[in-house]
Design a protein around this motif. Structure first.
Motif, PDB file in Angstrom:
ATOM      1  N   ILE A  61      16.188   3.222  -1.373  1.00  0.00           N
ATOM      2  CA  ILE A  61      16.401   4.081  -2.538  1.00  0.00           C
ATOM      3  C   ILE A  61      15.756   5.435  -2.292  1.00  0.00           C
ATOM      4  N   LEU A  62      16.524   6.480  -2.511  1.00  0.00           N
ATOM      5  CA  LEU A  62      15.985   7.841  -2.519  1.00  0.00           C
ATOM      6  C   LEU A  62      16.156   8.371  -3.936  1.00  0.00           C
ATOM      7  N   MET A  63      15.047   8.721  -4.576  1.00  0.00           N
ATOM      8  CA  MET A  63      15.117   9.263  -5.925  1.00  0.00           C
ATOM      9  C   MET A  63      14.694  10.729  -5.905  1.00  0.00           C
ATOM     10  N   ASN A  64      15.630  11.597  -6.180  1.00  0.00           N
ATOM     11  CA  ASN A  64      15.363  13.036  -6.239  1.00  0.00           C
ATOM     12  C   ASN A  64      15.003  13.409  -7.668  1.00  0.00           C
ATOM     13  N   ASN A  65      13.729  13.652  -7.893  1.00  0.00           N
ATOM     14  CA  ASN A  65      13.256  13.942  -9.247  1.00  0.00           C
ATOM     15  C   ASN A  65      12.427  15.223  -9.216  1.00  0.00           C
ATOM     16  N   ALA A  66      13.102  16.345  -9.257  1.00  0.00           N
ATOM     17  CA  ALA A  66      12.418  17.640  -9.264  1.00  0.00           C
ATOM     18  C   ALA A  66      12.958  18.471 -10.411  1.00  0.00           C
ATOM     19  N   GLN A  72       0.850  -1.194   0.000  1.00  0.00           N
ATOM     20  CA  GLN A  72       0.000   0.000   0.000  1.00  0.00           C
ATOM     21  C   GLN A  72       0.884   1.242   0.000  1.00  0.00           C
ATOM     22  N   ALA A  73       0.602   2.156  -0.911  1.00  0.00           N
ATOM     23  CA  ALA A  73       1.419   3.360  -1.047  1.00  0.00           C
ATOM     24  C   ALA A  73       1.156   4.315   0.115  1.00  0.00           C
ATOM     25  N   LEU A  74       2.211   4.959   0.555  1.00  0.00           N
ATOM     26  CA  LEU A  74       2.097   5.964   1.595  1.00  0.00           C
ATOM     27  C   LEU A  74       2.566   7.284   1.018  1.00  0.00           C
ATOM     28  N   TYR A  75       1.697   8.274   1.031  1.00  0.00           N
ATOM     29  CA  TYR A  75       2.029   9.564   0.453  1.00  0.00           C
ATOM     30  C   TYR A  75       2.305  10.571   1.570  1.00  0.00           C
ATOM     31  N   THR A  76       3.425  11.243   1.478  1.00  0.00           N
ATOM     32  CA  THR A  76       3.807  12.252   2.452  1.00  0.00           C
ATOM     33  C   THR A  76       4.145  13.531   1.721  1.00  0.00           C
ATOM     34  N   TYR A  77       3.582  14.631   2.163  1.00  0.00           N
ATOM     35  CA  TYR A  77       3.749  15.916   1.479  1.00  0.00           C
ATOM     36  C   TYR A  77       5.152  16.479   1.693  1.00  0.00           C
ATOM     37  N   ILE A  78       5.703  17.067   0.632  1.00  0.00           N
ATOM     38  CA  ILE A  78       6.969  17.790   0.738  1.00  0.00           C
ATOM     39  C   ILE A  78       6.982  18.917  -0.287  1.00  0.00           C
ATOM     40  N   ASP A  79       7.480  20.064   0.121  1.00  0.00           N
ATOM     41  CA  ASP A  79       7.643  21.210  -0.758  1.00  0.00           C
ATOM     42  C   ASP A  79       9.128  21.544  -0.780  1.00  0.00           C
ATOM     43  N   LEU A  80       9.788  21.273  -1.896  1.00  0.00           N
ATOM     44  CA  LEU A  80      11.226  21.495  -1.987  1.00  0.00           C
ATOM     45  C   LEU A  80      11.592  22.978  -2.021  1.00  0.00           C
ATOM     46  N   CYS A  81      10.598  23.839  -2.105  1.00  0.00           N
ATOM     47  CA  CYS A  81      10.838  25.283  -2.034  1.00  0.00           C
ATOM     48  C   CYS A  81      10.638  25.814  -0.618  1.00  0.00           C
ATOM     49  N   ASP A  82      10.576  24.911   0.335  1.00  0.00           N
ATOM     50  CA  ASP A  82      10.333  25.294   1.728  1.00  0.00           C
ATOM     51  C   ASP A  82      11.196  24.416   2.620  1.00  0.00           C
ATOM     52  N   TYR A  83      12.245  24.988   3.202  1.00  0.00           N
ATOM     53  CA  TYR A  83      13.164  24.196   4.016  1.00  0.00           C
ATOM     54  C   TYR A  83      12.468  23.569   5.217  1.00  0.00           C
ATOM     55  N   SER A  84      11.521  24.264   5.819  1.00  0.00           N
ATOM     56  CA  SER A  84      10.814  23.697   6.976  1.00  0.00           C
ATOM     57  C   SER A  84      10.003  22.477   6.560  1.00  0.00           C
ATOM     58  N   SER A  85       9.456  22.496   5.342  1.00  0.00           N
ATOM     59  CA  SER A  85       8.711  21.350   4.832  1.00  0.00           C
ATOM     60  C   SER A  85       9.640  20.161   4.613  1.00  0.00           C
ATOM     61  N   ILE A  86      10.841  20.413   4.108  1.00  0.00           N
ATOM     62  CA  ILE A  86      11.817  19.345   3.865  1.00  0.00           C
ATOM     63  C   ILE A  86      12.234  18.707   5.184  1.00  0.00           C
TER      64      ILE A  86
END
Length: 252
Positions: A31-36, A1-15
């Motif tokens: 695996i960490l895939m950085n795809n932005a 089951q997929a787990l979705y967690t919010y992140i905004d790469l334009c917001d350091y506090s969100s990261i």
């Protein structure tokens, strides 16, 4: 089951919040895939007082990688999506000073579409340089985490919708759309290098390398310039330490 967690790469506090949530809810990361990747439109400052395009496409990815490093499994991978566009960069030690002040970036890059695309290429070079730097740091400090980067190809995605902001360009693109569809990759084809690196055995991963079309390729010479890479990384880590607490910007 997929787990979705919010992140905004334009917001350091969100990261930072995202990294904490991942650590709390998941034992380890394989695996960490950085795809932005985004095309700059209007000049915008983030809440961290940084140019949104550079923060979202590059600095946010760097911060996330460092924050999650201590939560990676041994023999795990970090995969960064860059672009062939990095070869059209205009980065030098002198020009890097532009990135230290948002006002300078606005004057230099946000005057035309061509200049905005150059900013995209510059940040994609940063991704390749960071990949090489981080991989070496992990090796030197005995961390069994490999980092690679890649060019997915020219893919037919919503990324090209930025042309809608420019009437003449939008008309031209509409005329050549059949050719674009024929020459570009589908999303499935564009994902093949990422999938290959995800499933490839740890031993076969060429640490710090740049991949394209599922093979190792030589990146631009500036990505291999140790002196320039060190200069870029000193600026990068200095920027992050200036925006978040020092203990949250970890070295390998």
């Amino acid at each position: 089951q997929a787990l979705y967690t919010y992140i905004d790469l334009c917001d350091y506090s969100s990261i930072i919040a995202f990294a904490k949530e991942i650590k709390q809810n998941h034992p380890k990361i394989d695996i960490l895939m950085n795809n932005a990747g985004a095309h700059p439109r209007d000049f915008t400052l983030t809440k961290d007082k940084y140019e949104s395009f550079v923060q979202g496409n590059y600095l946010g990815m760097v911060l996330l990688s460092y924050l999650l490093l201590d939560h990676m499994n041994a023999r795990s991978k970090i995969i960064n999506v860059s672009s062939l566009g990095h070869v059209m960069n205009d980065i030098t030690k002198e020009r890097l000073k532009l990135f230290e002040a948002p006002q300078l970036l606005e004057k230099e890059y946000f005057t035309s579409l061509t200049r905005k695309l150059l900013l995209y290429c510059d940040t994609k070079l940063f991704v390749v340089q960071f990949t090489r730097y981080f991989a070496k740091e992990c090796e030197q400090h005995g961390k069994q985490v490999k980092m690679v980067c890649l060019h997915p190809g020219v893919v037919d995605t919503a990324f090209v919708r930025f042309v809608e902001d420019y009437k003449v360009l939008a008309l031209m693109f509409k005329l050549v759309t059949p050719i674009w569809k024929y020459l570009s990759k589908t999303t499935e084809q564009g994902a093949q290098t990422q999938l290959l690196l995800s499933y490839m055995p740890y031993e076969d991963i060429m640490n710090g390398c740049y991949y394209s079309d599922c093979t190792v390729k030589k990146p631009h010479d500036k990505a291999l310039d140790d002196e320039l890479v060190k200069y870029v990384m000193n600026w990068t880590i200095g920027e992050l330490k200036g925006k978040v607490r020092d203990e949250e910007v970890m070295r390998c």
